[in-house]
Scaffold this motif. Structure first.
Motif, PDB file in Angstrom:
ATOM      1  N   THR A  78      31.766  32.858  49.557  1.00  0.00           N
ATOM      2  CA  THR A  78      31.110  32.801  50.904  1.00  0.00           C
ATOM      3  C   THR A  78      29.832  33.907  50.754  1.00  0.00           C
ATOM      4  O   THR A  78      29.016  33.837  51.635  1.00  0.00           O
ATOM      5  CB  THR A  78      32.164  33.383  52.186  1.00  0.00           C
ATOM      6  N   GLU A  79      30.284  34.807  49.692  1.00  0.00           N
ATOM      7  CA  GLU A  79      29.122  35.783  49.555  1.00  0.00           C
ATOM      8  C   GLU A  79      28.016  34.933  48.352  1.00  0.00           C
ATOM      9  O   GLU A  79      28.381  34.597  47.412  1.00  0.00           O
ATOM     10  CB  GLU A  79      29.607  37.123  48.691  1.00  0.00           C
ATOM     11  N   GLN A  80      26.677  34.944  48.734  1.00  0.00           N
ATOM     12  CA  GLN A  80      25.862  34.604  47.971  1.00  0.00           C
ATOM     13  C   GLN A  80      25.840  35.444  46.547  1.00  0.00           C
ATOM     14  O   GLN A  80      26.270  36.525  46.379  1.00  0.00           O
ATOM     15  CB  GLN A  80      24.366  34.821  48.574  1.00  0.00           C
ATOM     16  N   GLU A  81      25.378  34.553  45.521  1.00  0.00           N
ATOM     17  CA  GLU A  81      25.210  35.166  44.025  1.00  0.00           C
ATOM     18  C   GLU A  81      26.807  35.482  43.631  1.00  0.00           C
ATOM     19  O   GLU A  81      26.801  36.265  42.879  1.00  0.00           O
ATOM     20  CB  GLU A  81      24.463  36.524  44.330  1.00  0.00           C
ATOM     21  N   LYS A  82      27.782  34.614  44.113  1.00  0.00           N
ATOM     22  CA  LYS A  82      29.008  34.879  43.407  1.00  0.00           C
ATOM     23  C   LYS A  82      29.611  33.434  43.226  1.00  0.00           C
ATOM     24  O   LYS A  82      29.424  32.623  43.830  1.00  0.00           O
ATOM     25  CB  LYS A  82      29.915  35.740  44.210  1.00  0.00           C
ATOM     26  N   LEU A  83      30.479  33.228  42.022  1.00  0.00           N
ATOM     27  CA  LEU A  83      31.034  32.169  41.722  1.00  0.00           C
ATOM     28  C   LEU A  83      32.544  32.468  41.627  1.00  0.00           C
ATOM     29  O   LEU A  83      32.991  33.355  40.887  1.00  0.00           O
ATOM     30  CB  LEU A  83      30.540  31.426  40.502  1.00  0.00           C
ATOM     31  N   TRP A 101      39.213  34.549  39.406  1.00  0.00           N
ATOM     32  CA  TRP A 101      38.309  35.845  39.189  1.00  0.00           C
ATOM     33  C   TRP A 101      36.943  35.307  39.795  1.00  0.00           C
ATOM     34  O   TRP A 101      36.652  34.233  39.984  1.00  0.00           O
ATOM     35  CB  TRP A 101      38.242  36.096  37.664  1.00  0.00           C
ATOM     36  N   ILE A 102      36.039  36.337  39.665  1.00  0.00           N
ATOM     37  CA  ILE A 102      34.851  36.176  40.289  1.00  0.00           C
ATOM     38  C   ILE A 102      33.582  36.586  39.497  1.00  0.00           C
ATOM     39  O   ILE A 102      33.783  37.734  38.730  1.00  0.00           O
ATOM     40  CB  ILE A 102      34.513  36.812  41.669  1.00  0.00           C
ATOM     41  N   TYR A 103      32.821  35.796  39.197  1.00  0.00           N
ATOM     42  CA  TYR A 103      31.412  36.089  38.296  1.00  0.00           C
ATOM     43  C   TYR A 103      30.393  36.496  39.271  1.00  0.00           C
ATOM     44  O   TYR A 103      30.399  35.653  40.386  1.00  0.00           O
ATOM     45  CB  TYR A 103      31.143  34.799  37.659  1.00  0.00           C
ATOM     46  N   ILE A 104      29.664  37.214  38.909  1.00  0.00           N
ATOM     47  CA  ILE A 104      28.697  37.857  39.906  1.00  0.00           C
ATOM     48  C   ILE A 104      27.486  37.373  39.046  1.00  0.00           C
ATOM     49  O   ILE A 104      27.128  37.540  37.872  1.00  0.00           O
ATOM     50  CB  ILE A 104      28.587  39.421  39.937  1.00  0.00           C
ATOM     51  N   LEU A 105      26.445  36.578  39.876  1.00  0.00           N
ATOM     52  CA  LEU A 105      25.244  36.157  39.217  1.00  0.00           C
ATOM     53  C   LEU A 105      24.116  37.374  39.195  1.00  0.00           C
ATOM     54  O   LEU A 105      23.913  37.945  40.294  1.00  0.00           O
ATOM     55  CB  LEU A 105      24.563  34.968  40.149  1.00  0.00           C
ATOM     56  N   THR A 106      23.300  37.634  38.237  1.00  0.00           N
ATOM     57  CA  THR A 106      22.761  38.481  38.023  1.00  0.00           C
ATOM     58  C   THR A 106      21.324  37.833  38.587  1.00  0.00           C
ATOM     59  O   THR A 106      20.929  37.186  37.946  1.00  0.00           O
ATOM     60  CB  THR A 106      22.589  38.879  36.561  1.00  0.00           C
ATOM     61  N   ASP A 107      20.434  38.469  39.509  1.00  0.00           N
ATOM     62  CA  ASP A 107      19.242  38.073  40.038  1.00  0.00           C
ATOM     63  C   ASP A 107      18.305  37.846  38.861  1.00  0.00           C
ATOM     64  O   ASP A 107      18.050  38.728  38.059  1.00  0.00           O
ATOM     65  CB  ASP A 107      18.853  38.796  40.956  1.00  0.00           C
TER      66      ASP A 107
END
Length: 188
Positions: A78-83, A101-107
Motif C-alpha cells: 500500500t506504500e509506494q516503492e515497496k514490494l 518480508w518487504i523490499y524497499i525500492l531505491t528511487d
C-alpha cells in the motif's frame, strides 16, 4: 614419452582455455536499462526458489539447507516503492513455515533494500531465461546468489547459466532446492 608429451600439451591447452574465459558482468541490471513503466510490475505474482550459491564453506546457505521447496508471491505494498514478499517454505521434516518480508525500492535504481536489514542490498541480474530472476544478496560478510523461476521445474540450460554466473561471482558452493515434497498451501 609420447604419452607424457600429450599430457603436457593438454594441460597447457586447459590453462590457456581457462585464461580466455571471461565473465560477462553486463547482466547486472542498472537503473538506465530498466523500463521504469514495467519495473517492478514484471516481478509481481508467483515464484519458486530453485537454487542458491555462495563462497565455499560459507554460512550464507545454512538457512536454505533445511528447505525442501519454497513458493513466493510478490505483491505491491500500500506504500509506494515497496514490494511485499509472502512465502511458504516446506522444510525437509515436512512442516510448513510462513515467511514475509518487504523490499524497499531505491528511487532511480534497481537495487533493493530489505526492511529491517539496513545493511542488506539486493541486486537484480538479467537471464536468458525469460521466466527467471537472479538476485545477489549482500549483507556484512555474507554474499549469495539466488535463482527464482515462475515454474517449479526449469530447463537444465538455465540451471547451468545460474551455475556459470555463480562461478563468475567466485561462488563455489551451489545448492539446488530438492523439491521432493508437496508445496505448502499459500493463503491468497
Amino acid at each position: 614419452m609420447i604419452g607424457n608429451t600429450w599430457s603436457y600439451i593438454l594441460y597447457l591447452y586447459g590453462l590457456v582455455i581457462d585464461s580466455l574465459i571471461v565473465c560477462d558482468n553486463s547482466d547486472r541490471l542498472s537503473a538506465s536499462s530498466v523500463n521504469r513503466t514495467e519495473f517492478p510490475l514484471q516481478y509481481m505474482g508467483q515464484w519458486y526458489f530453485l537454487a542458491a550459491a555462495a563462497p565455499s564453506e560459507s554460512r550464507a546457505l545454512e538457512t536454505f539447507k533445511v528447505m525442501d521447496n519454497a513458493e513466493f508471491r510478490v505483491q505491491a505494498s500500500t506504500e509506494q516503492e515497496k514490494l511485499v514478499f509472502i512465502a511458504t517454505v516446506r522444510v525437509k521434516d515436512g512442516s510448513c513455515v510462513p515467511r514475509k518480508w518487504i523490499y524497499i525500492l531505491t528511487d532511480g535504481s534497481t537495487e533493493l533494500r530489505t526492511e529491517g536489514h539496513p545493511d542488506r542490498t539486493t541486486e537484480l541480474f538479467s537471464s536468458k531465461c525469460s521466466k527467471c530472476v537472479i538476485l545477489k544478496e549482500t549483507e556484512n560478510n555474507i554474499s549469495r546468489l539466488l535463482l527464482y523461476s515462475r515454474s517449479p521445474q526449469l530447463e537444465e540450460e538455465f540451471i547451468e547459466e545460474f551455475k556459470e554466473k555463480a562461478s563468475c561471482e567466485g561462488y563455489k558452493e551451489i545448492l539446488e532446492i530438492p523439491q521432493t515434497l508437496d508445496y505448502c498451501h499459500m493463503e491468497k
